[in-house]
Write an enzyme that holds these catalytic residues in place. Structure first.
Site, PDB file in Angstrom:
ATOM      1  N   LEU A  67       0.835  -1.205   0.000  1.00 35.45           N
ATOM      2  CA  LEU A  67       0.000   0.000   0.000  1.00 35.45           C
ATOM      3  C   LEU A  67       0.869   1.254   0.000  1.00 35.45           C
ATOM      4  O   LEU A  67       0.596   2.227  -0.706  1.00 35.45           O
ATOM      5  CB  LEU A  67      -0.946  -0.001   1.210  1.00 35.45           C
ATOM      6  N   GLY A 113      17.357  18.192  12.162  1.00 36.42           N
ATOM      7  CA  GLY A 113      18.344  17.117  12.125  1.00 36.42           C
ATOM      8  C   GLY A 113      18.420  16.397  10.797  1.00 36.42           C
ATOM      9  O   GLY A 113      19.459  16.367  10.168  1.00 36.42           O
ATOM     10  N   SER A 114      17.293  15.835  10.363  1.00 32.46           N
ATOM     11  CA  SER A 114      17.384  15.027   9.148  1.00 32.46           C
ATOM     12  C   SER A 114      17.141  15.872   7.904  1.00 32.46           C
ATOM     13  O   SER A 114      16.354  16.821   7.923  1.00 32.46           O
ATOM     14  CB  SER A 114      16.387  13.869   9.202  1.00 32.46           C
ATOM     15  N   GLU A 129      21.760  13.281   9.104  1.00 30.48           N
ATOM     16  CA  GLU A 129      21.258  11.952   9.494  1.00 30.48           C
ATOM     17  C   GLU A 129      21.124  10.975   8.317  1.00 30.48           C
ATOM     18  O   GLU A 129      20.283  10.075   8.333  1.00 30.48           O
ATOM     19  CB  GLU A 129      19.911  12.080  10.244  1.00 30.48           C
ATOM     20  N   CYS A 138       5.995   4.228   7.566  1.00 27.75           N
ATOM     21  CA  CYS A 138       6.044   3.096   8.497  1.00 27.75           C
ATOM     22  C   CYS A 138       7.326   3.138   9.314  1.00 27.75           C
ATOM     23  O   CYS A 138       8.287   3.819   8.946  1.00 27.75           O
ATOM     24  CB  CYS A 138       6.031   1.783   7.715  1.00 27.75           C
ATOM     25  N   HIS A 179       5.092  18.213   7.298  1.00 28.95           N
ATOM     26  CA  HIS A 179       4.247  17.083   6.902  1.00 28.95           C
ATOM     27  C   HIS A 179       3.618  17.312   5.532  1.00 28.95           C
ATOM     28  O   HIS A 179       3.008  16.420   4.977  1.00 28.95           O
ATOM     29  CB  HIS A 179       3.151  16.836   7.943  1.00 28.95           C
TER      30      HIS A 179
END
Ligand SMILES: CN1c2c(nc(N)[nH]c2=O)NC[C@@H]1CNc1ccc(C(=O)N[C@@H](CCC(=O)N[C@@H](CCC(=O)N[C@@H](CCC(=O)O)C(=O)O)C(=O)O)C(=O)O)cc1
Ligand SMILES: N[C@@H](CCS)C(=O)O
Ligand SMILES: [Zn+2]
Length: 769
Positions: free
Chosen positions: A21, A445-446, A497, A529, A707
Site C-alpha cells: 500500500l 536534524g534530518s 542523518e 512506516c 508534513h
C-alpha cells in the site's frame, strides 16, 4: 466439551506484507501510476487480509478496517466533515488533499503522460497521535455551523466487497463520540452529537441493507477519564442506534486500557456486545463479568495488540477461569492489530531465542485459535506447553539479564540528573561562546532520505556495496548538506542523518539489549512506516554511536554542528518494550547508555547536543491519575542522559507535537537549554502555555509544516514569528521547521529553508537587533 468460543479480530495491519500500500500510494502521489492501479492494489490487499484471517481460524473478521490513509479521516469523509477549502467532492483526491495538503496550481505529468493535479493550494489537516500510540490520525475540523451528511459509503462498499468474496464480515466504524472528541474547531465538539447521529443511523441502515448483522463501533474514549458530557453523548447516540436500527447488533469496542469510571456506563448502554481490553487492564475481568448483563456479548481482549511478545497461554487461561459457565463470549486481541507487524515468519535473521519469544499479528491469531480450542476442552496440550516453555526460557535467559547494567543503575545518585548551574548562568556563557545572531536559524536534524540514500543503505545491507563505498557515499551526502546549509546562511548546522534508517531503529541497532527486524513494519501515518526495535534485555552501549559522523560534519565547517541523539523516553516509546520489568526501569537503562554518548560527544568537542524527545507526550498515560508517576520517571531519564555536561555545552531537545498543556511543567523540568517544537499548523497557539507558564529557556517554534509538500512563503513564516513574538521574548526565540526533513524532497526543502532564512533576516531587520 463446551462449545467453541469464537475468535475475533478488531482490525488488522493494512499496509501489506511487503508494504504494497505504501508503494502504491507514493507512486500515485508522485504521478507515476493512476488511480485505478491504486484502487486495485488496495482491493488485492483487502482480499489477502481476509483470506489470511480465515485461514488462521478467525471466526469474526472485520471489514472497513482498511484505510488509504487513516480511519479518522475516512470518518470525516463518511460524515461529510470536509472543510470548505477542500471543495465539495468527497473523492480520493480531496481525501489526500486533506491528508497531505496540496501545492497551489501544482500539476505533474507522469511518465505515462497523464496530468495529475495535486490540489488547490491548501494546507493539510492537523495530524496527531492516536491515543498513546505512534499511529497518527487526521484531526477532524468542525465549525459552529457544522452540519453532517453521508458522503462516503466506504464502509458499505468494503462490506459488500468482502461478501462477494465469501466473507461475512463485521464492519468497523470509529464511534461518533470518539470521533467528535478527537475533533477541533468548536469549543465543545460533543455538542454536535445530535447532528452527527442521523448520519451514523443512515450508515448502519445501509450496512444492514447490505447484509451486515453486527457492526463494531470503536469508542476508545471509554478508557479515558469519564465525564458527564461524554457519558451523556454515549447514552444518547447508542439509544438512538438501538431504537432506529434494532436489526444491527453493535459491538462497542473499548481498548488501550480499562473502563474504570466508565464501566457502569459501558455495560448499561443498549448495545449487543462490549469489547474489553484485558491486557492493559486484566483486573477488570472480574467486575465486568459481575456487572455485564448476561445477554451482553463480551469480547475479551486477551492477546496483546500493542506489543509483540508471545503470550504465555496457560497463564492467560488461568486468568480466564472466571468465565466458566458464562456464555455469549468471544476472544480477541486487546485492540486492533494495526499496531503490530504482520508476520514473524519473515524474520529469518532474528536471533532464534528472541524469535521464539515473539508473536506478530498472524501468530497472535494462531494464539487466539489455540485459546479458543483450549477453552472448549479440545486437546491443545502441545501448543500450551510450547507457549509456557517459551515464556520460561525468556524469563531465565542470560540474553535478557546483565548484572553490570543492573549494578550501574542502582548506583545512580541524584546529582547525576542535575546541571551544574541554573539556565540563566548557562545561557550567558553559551551566548558568549556561540555569538549567534538574534532569532538563530537551524533545522531539526534530518535532510531528505532520498531514494538514492535508501538504495545505498539497502545495497550495503545486501552486500552489494562494501563498507568503504557506503561510508564514502554517506560522507558525500553529508558534505553536500553542510555546504548547502552554509551557502543559504543557516546559523546552526546539522549533519543530515543520512546514515540513519530511523531515529529510533538506528540506536536500537547499536545498543545491547535490542533486537531489530527486517520486515516488521508498522504504520505510523499515511504511507509512512517504522520498524520498532525489540527491547528484550538489559541495555548498554558497547561503543560510540554517533561521534564519528558529528566529527566528520564539524570538520567541514566553522559553524556549529549539533550532535544529534534520540532521547531515552522516545527510544522506549517507539520500541516494542519489555513486559517483564517496569517501563521506568527500561527507560533509565537507556538513559545511561545515551548519557555515555553525550559524554563522548562532548569530549570530542561538540558544543550543542540535541536529544530528541519526540515521543515524550505520547507516552503520557491515558488516565490523569497515572500522569505524574510517568512524567517523573520520564523527566528523570532525560535529565540523567543530558545533565552530565558543562555549562557552556548547549543541550537542545525537540518535540514534534502540539499538546503541551498537560506536560508543561515536566518540559520545564527537563531543563534543556533550547527546545524546538511543532507549531506551524496550530498557528503558534500552543505557545500560549509556554507564555502562561513563563517558560524561561530558549524555544524554536516550528514555522515550516514539514508534513506537507507545500513550500511556505517568507511572509507566512514572518507572520508565524510575529505570533510567536507576541508570546515570548525575542531573546528566547529560534527559527526552525516543525520537525526533521527526512520525509520531504530536496526540491521542497531547498526553497522552504531559503525562505526560512529570509524570514529570519527580515525579522532581524524589522526589530533592528
Ligand atoms: C518523526 N517521526 C517518527 C516516529 N517514529 C519513529 N520511529 N521514527 C520517526 O521518525 N513517529 C512520529 C514521527 C512521524 N513518523 C514517521 C514515521 C516514519 C517515517 C518514515 O520516513 N519512514 C520511512 C521508513 C524509514 C526507514 O526505516 N527506512 C529504512 C528502510 C527504507 C526502505 O524502505 N528500504 C527499502 C529498499 C529501498 C531501496 O532499495 O531503494 C526496503 O527495505 O525494501 C532506510 O532508510 O534504510 C518510510 O518510508 O515509511 C517518518 C515519520
Ligand atoms: N532529529 C530527528 C527528529 C525527528 S522527530 C529528525 O530530524 O528527523
Ligand atoms: Zn520531530
Amino acid at each position: 466439551m463446551s462449545s467453541l468460543i469464537p475468535v475475533a479480530t478488531l482490525g488488522t495491519p493494512r499496509i501489506g506484507l511487503k508494504r504494497e500500500l505504501k508503494f502504491a500510494l507514493e507512486s500515485y502521489w508522485s504521478g507515476k501510476s493512476d488511480q485505478l492501479t491504486l484502487l486495485q492494489t488496495a482491493k488485492d490487499l483487502r482480499a489477502v487480509n481476509w483470506a489470511r484471517q480465515k485461514a488462521r481460524g478467525v471466526d469474526i473478521i472485520p471489514s472497513n478496517d482498511f484505510s488509504f490513509y487513516d480511519q479518522v479521516l475516512d470518518t470525516s469523509l463518511m460524515v461529510g466533515a470536509i472543510p470548505a477549502i477542500y471543495g465539495e467532492a468527497a473523492d480520493l483526491d480531496t481525501y489526500f488533499a486533506m491528508a497531505r495538503g496540496a501545492q497551489k496550481g501544482h500539476v505533474e505529468t507522469c511518465e505515462h503522460g497523464h496530468v495529475h493535479a495535486t490540489g488547490q493550494g491548501v494546507l493539510a489537516q492537523e495530524m496527531t497521535k492516536w491515543f498513546d500510540t505512534n499511529y497518527h490520525y487526521m484531526v477532524p475540523e468542525f465549525n459552529e455551523d457544522q452540519t453532517f451528511k453521508l458522503t462516503s459509503l466506504k464502509a458499505v462498499e468494503e462490506f459488500l466487497e468482502a461478501k462477494a468474496l465469501g466473507y461475512h464480515t463485521r464492519p468497523v466504524l470509529v464511534g461518533p463520540v470518539t470521533y467528535l472528541k478527537l475533533g477541533k474547531g468548536v469549543a465543545n465538539p460533543l455538542l454536535l452529537i445530535d447532528r452527527l447521529i442521523p448520519v451514523y443511523v443512515e450508515v448502519l441502515k445501509k450496512l444492514s441493507d447490505a447484509g451486515a448483522d453486527w457492526v463494531q463501533i470503536d469508542e476508545p474514549v471509554l478508557v479515558l477519564d469519564g465525564d458527564s458530557e461524554t457519558t451523556a453523548a454515549l447514552q444518547k447516540a447508542y439509544a438512538v442506534f438501538a431504537k432506529e436500527v434494532p436489526q444491527i447488533s453493535i459491538l462497542l469496542a473499548s481498548y488501550f486500557g480499562g473502563l474504570g469510571d466508565n464501566l457502569d456506563t459501558a455495560v448499561n448502554l443498549p448495545v449487543a456486545g462490549l469489547h474489553v481490553d484485558l491486557v492493559r487492564a486484566p483486573e477488570q475481568l472480574e467486575i465486568v463479568l459481575a456487572k455485564a448483563p448476561k445477554d451482553l456479548l463480551l469480547s475479551l481482549g486477551v492477546i496483546d495488540g500493542r506489543n509483540i511478545w508471545r503470550a504465555n497461554l496457560p497463564a492467560v487461561l488461568e486468568r480466564l477461569k472466571g468465565i466458566d459457565g458464562r456464555g455469549n463470549l468471544q476472544i480477541a486481541p486487546s485492540c486492533s492489530l494495526l499496531h503490530v507487524p504482520i508476520d514473524l515468519n519473515l524474520e529469518t535473521a532474528l536471533d532464534a531465542d528472541v524469535k521464539s519469544w515473539l508473536a506478530f499479528s498472524l501468530q497472535k491469531m494462531d494464539e487466539l485459535s489455540v485459546l479458543s480450542k483450549a477453552l472448549s476442552g479440545a486437546d491443545v496440550a502441545a501448543e500450551l506447553t510450547a507457549s509456557a516453555d517459551a515464556a520460561s526460557a525468556r524469563a531465565a535467559s542470560p540474553k535478557v539479564h546483565d548484572a553490570a547494567v543492573k549494578a550501574r543503575l542502582s548506583a545512580v545518585t541524584p546529582d547525576q540528573a542535575q546541571r551544574k548551574n541554573a539556565f540563566a548562568i548557562r545561557a550567558d556563557l553559551q551566548r558568549q561562546a556561540f555569538n549567534l545572531p538574534a532569532f538563530p536559524t537551524t533545522t531539526i536534524g534530518s535532510f531528505p532520505q532520498t531514494s538514492e540514500v535508501r538504495k545505498a543503505r539497502s545495497d550495503h545491507a545486501k552486500g552489494a556495496i562494501d563498507d568503504a563505498h557506503y561510508d564514502a557515499f554517506l560522507k558525500t551526502e553529508t558534505e553536500r548538506a553542510i555546504r548547502w546549509q552554509e551557502e543559504i546562511g543557516l546559523d546552526v548546522l546539522v549533519h543530515g542523518e543520512f546514515e540513519r534508517n530511523d531515529m529510533v531503529q538506528y540506536f536500537g541497532e547499536q545498543l545491547s539489549g535490542f533486537a531489530f527486524t527486517k520486515h516488521a513494519w508498522v504504520q505510523s501515518y499515511g504511507s509512512r512506516c517504522v520498524r520498532p526495535p525489540v527491547l528484550f534485555g538489559d541495555v548498554s552501549r558497547p561503543k560510540p554511536m554517533t561521534v564519528a559522523w558529528w566529527q566528520y560534519a564539524q570538520s567541514l565547517t566553522d559553524k556549529p554542528v549539533k550532535g544529534m541523539l534520540t532521547g531515552p523516553v522516545t527510544i522506549l516509546n517507539w520500541s516494542f518494550v519489555r513486559d517483564d520489568q517496569p517501563r521506568a526501569e527500561s527507560c533509565r537503562q537507556i538513559a545511561l547508555a545515551i548519557r555515555d554518548e553525550v559524554s563522548d560527544l562532548e569530549n570530542a568537542g561538540t558544543k550543542m547536543i540535541q536529544i530528541d524527545e519526540a515521543a515524550l507526550r505520547e507516552g503520557l498515560p491515558l488516565r490523569r491519575a497515572d500522569w505524574q508517576v510517568y512524567l517523573d520517571w520520564a523527566v528523570e531519564a532525560f535529565r540523567l542522559c543530558s545533565t552530565g555536561v558543562s555549562n557552556d555545552t548547549q543541550i537542545h531537545t525537540h518535540m514534534c507535537y502540539s499538546e503541551f498543556n498537560d506536560i508543561m511543567d515536566a518540559v520545564a523540568e527537563m531543563d534543556a537549554d533550547v527546545i524546538s517544537i511543532e507549531t506551524s499548523r496550530s498557528k503558534m497557539e500552543l505557545l500560549d502555555v509556554f507564555k502562561s507558564k513563563k517558560y524561561p529557556n530558549e524555544i524554536g517554534p516550528g514555522v515550516y509544516d514539514i508534513h506537507s509538500p507545500r513550500v511556505p512563503e517568507v511572509s507566512e513564516m514572518t507572520e508565524l514569528m510575529s505570533l510567536a513574538r507576541q508570546r515570548l521574548d525575542d531573546v528566547q526565540l529560534w527559527i526552525n521547521p516543525d520537525c526533521g526533513l527526512k520525509t520531504r524532497k530536496w526540491e521542497e526543502v531547498k526553497p522552504a529553508l531559503v525562505n526560512m532564512v529570509a524570514a529570519a533576516k527580515s525579522l532581524r531587520e524589522a526589530v533592528k537587533v
